[in-house]
Design an enzyme around this catalytic site. Structure first.
Site, PDB file in Angstrom:
ATOM      1  N   ASP A 314      29.776  -4.818 -24.946  1.00 41.13           N
ATOM      2  CA  ASP A 314      31.287  -5.690 -25.571  1.00 41.13           C
ATOM      3  C   ASP A 314      32.156  -4.813 -26.016  1.00 41.13           C
ATOM      4  OD1 ASP A 314      32.185  -8.217 -26.409  1.00 41.13           O
ATOM      5  OD2 ASP A 314      31.816  -7.091 -28.339  1.00 41.13           O
ATOM      6  N   GLU A 367      33.157  -4.436 -20.463  1.00 42.49           N
ATOM      7  CA  GLU A 367      33.687  -4.909 -20.961  1.00 42.49           C
ATOM      8  C   GLU A 367      35.070  -4.144 -20.860  1.00 42.49           C
ATOM      9  OE1 GLU A 367      36.328  -8.139 -23.060  1.00 42.49           O
ATOM     10  OE2 GLU A 367      34.683  -6.770 -24.311  1.00 42.49           O
TER      11      GLU A 367
END
Length: 631
Positions: A314, A367
């Protein structure tokens, strides 16, 4: 209860590795471990707290009183406190009471290496182990053949707390999900699930992205072995498991990692590099060896002990740039005078090198929302070493294009074709993630223009275009049946909608797209290579039509795709084809079983009319707001 006995699980080699940031299995040493010493059963505790004056284990076994069970500091300047407490067994609740040399501060902290935690809002760690017997030997044996970059990746992104709930709005347990979720994902044909963070987190509205228990699956849904059961059941049904993983930041909660021993132990001491202004959280100190070892050990822990098949990392962009979400004067350039976080880049490269070296058939997925170069290129070629990267630009441009009324799309042909100018610069995964259906963005179906029929036709077109575009695919739960409301983490998806034809039609379409993606090698064998894609015509903005070829290793498997982005059917639409063989329709998003009009010819015989630079051509009937795939 007896006091603390001197004992250690560390060798001198362990300590050298730890100090050098190269100990990647710290979970075997730090934390709490049920062992036997001199014939007595109990628990060994070890915690890193280098600026502590004293460290006591407090818990339900000593009435949370400081001093009864004080750990011993190691002599080797590692900063590790340790000891064995007889009689402390599985299920005992505990924390570390740390008295710091810094300002004489006393703090009560959860164990950073705890395997199990109390259910929030309670915050204690729990002594735990399990002897779960895995039954996924077959999957683990052939995983590398399922998880390769030339294999289908159709990912179903799931928030465990809101995928489905009971009638009283209670969570489904890991055990219940191991039946209901597994059956559903298998029925829908997804190849992988991606779980939004399952590691323990205190605050539900963070969706799990503010972690305090990096080594513990959240107790909201059951015990650690129950989460293993969920992973195991997915594997037994040929479904891979990807976990969202958050090495970018962590919350300031009093029991968490922040200011752990009265010093900036895990976070960077410079607020310009150690505090995240967007999320009001702390940023790891990637230049500190022991912190790197903590994080890489954590990645390895989930891959090893929980058999997960991939990690989606993330907020990578926030790690890579020193000026991320900061104004001038709020950040300090690196040694070369630019904005790249060299320590974070080094950490990510080391992470990817280690996990790919140690685990066959896994993938890491970044990401990362910027144009940072080489995210999914190997480290030895100067890249960061990820297997894939989310294609955020494609997602943004595509949704912007689709929300336009079809009459205006002719002026925005470049928006829908632009992604192919950079599609092969990285190994891209195309995401329609949770972030796209919250905070007023609306659900996917309500971002589509037109009346009800056109909305659903547009959504079918969107998914058909997505699955035939180069790259892997990810869809957030609810999108696959046309969820109408925005995602709400506090309640179940609107499953009642699937009783209606248009919604069940989207569901059937998704099943068939997953089957198509898996069945036809042209859609996955070269999904990250320019050799796997060829435009037929990208310039017909007047009709808002795209035509292209997808290719696998064998030319006999080539597919021709035609997308009509308007509600106007196109009769006798001529398309160039490189071959003289008959074309057979293998997918039509306008099929009546999905709620479409049923237009589109089943077979096409090429004529000798040259078109689009090819010697042969066919005349198609392009359905309104439809995608056709011919073999």
């Amino acid at each position: 209860m007896a006091n603390v006995k001197p004992h250690s699980l560390f060798t001198e080699f362990d300590i050298d590795l730890f100090k050098g940031g190269k100990h990647y299995r710290l979970f075997e040493k730090l934390g709490s471990h049920l062992i036997e010493v001199d014939g007595e059963k109990g628990t060994y505790f070890a915690v890193w707290a280098p600026t502590a004056k004293s460290v006591s284990v407090v818990g339900d076994f000593n009435y949370w009183i400081e001093g009864d069970h004080q750990l011993y500091v190691r002599w080797d300047e590692s900063g590790i406190w340790e000891g064995f407490i007889p009689g402390v067994g599985k299920g005992s609740k505990y924390k570390y009471k740390i008295h710091s040399h810094n300002n004489d501060i006393k703090t009560e902290k959860a164990d950073p290496f705890a395997r199990y935690c109390e259910q929030p809002p309670k915050t204690a760690s729990i002594v735990w182990d399990d002897d779960y017997k895995w039954k996924d030997k077959d999957w683990m044996g052939y995983r590398k053949d399922k998880n390769g970059l030339d294999k289908p990746f159709s990912v179903y992104e799931v928030h465990l707390g809101s995928w489905k709930r009971k009638a009283d709005n209670e969570f489904l347990s890991y055990k219940e999900l191991a039946k209901e979720l597994v059956d559903y994902v298998k029925e829908m044909g997804f190849t992988h699930v991606e779980f939004m963070p399952v590691m323990e987190y205190p605050f539900d509205p963070s969706w799990g992205y503010q972690l305090t228990g990096y080594y513990a699956p959240t107790s909201r849904f059951g015990e650690p072995e129950h989460f293993k059961l969920l992973v195991d059941k997915l594997h037994q049904n040929d479904i891979g498991v990807i976990l969202d993983w958050v090495p970018s930041h962590f919350p300031e909660d009093a029991h968490g990692l922040g200011f752990f021993d009265g010093s900036h132990l895990y976070e960077h001491p410079d607020r310009r590099r150690g505090y995240h202004p967007d999320w009001k959280s702390l940023i790891f100190n990637y230049g500190r060896n022991e912190v790197r070892a903590f994080l890489i050990s954590n990645a390895i822990f989930w891959l090893d002990r929980y058999h997960v098949d991939g990690l989606r990392v993330d907020a990578v962009a926030s790690m890579l740039y020193l000026d991320y979400s900061r104004e001038d004067g709020e950040w300090e350039p690196n040694m070369y005078g630019n904005n790249e976080n060299l320590e974070a880049m080094s950490f990510l490269r080391e992470l990817n090198e280690e996990v790919y070296k140690r685990f066959e058939g896994i993938q890491t997925i970044a990401e990362e929302s910027t144009a940072f170069s080489g995210v999914s290129k190997p480290v030895h070629y100067g890249g960061l070493g990820f297997g894939m990267k989310w294609m955020m630009g494609w997602m943004h441009d595509t949704l912007e294009y689709f929300k336009k009324e079809p009459i205006y799309r002719r002026h925005h042909q470049n928006d829908i074709t632009f992604s192919l100018t950079y599609a092969f610069t990285e190994n891209f995964m195309l995401p329609f993630s949770h972030d796209e259906v919250v905070y007023g963005k609306q659900s996917l179906i309500y971002r589509m223009p037109g009346d009800e029929w056109q909305r659903f036709a547009n959504l079918r077109l969107l998914f058909g275009y997505m699955f035939t575009h180069p790259g892997a695919n990810l869809i957030f739960m609810g999108g696959e049946f046309g969820q109408t409301s925005e995602w709400n983490f506090q309640q179940s998806l609107d499953w009642h909608l699937t009783q209606y034809d248009f919604h069940s039609g989207i569901q059937e379409l998704m099943k068939d797209l997953n089957a198509l993606y898996k069945k036809y090698p042209a859609l996955h064998e070269k999904q990250f290579s320019a050799d796997g894609f060829q435009w037929i015509d990208y310039g017909d903005g007047g009709n808002s039509v795209l035509t292209y070829i997808r290719k696998g290793h064998d030319p006999k498997n080539d597919l021709i795709i035609a997308c009509n982005f308007t509600p106007v059917p196109r009769e006798d639409y001529r398309v160039g084809t490189p071959k003289s063989t008959q074309l057979k329709l293998v997918f039509n998003s306008d099929d009546k079983k999905y709620g479409g009009s049923g237009m589109g010819k089943k077979t096409l015989k090429p004529s000798d009319t040259a078109w689009h630079g090819h010697k042969k051509s066919v005349q198609m009937t392009l359905p309104p707001l439809g995608v056709l795939v011919y073999k």
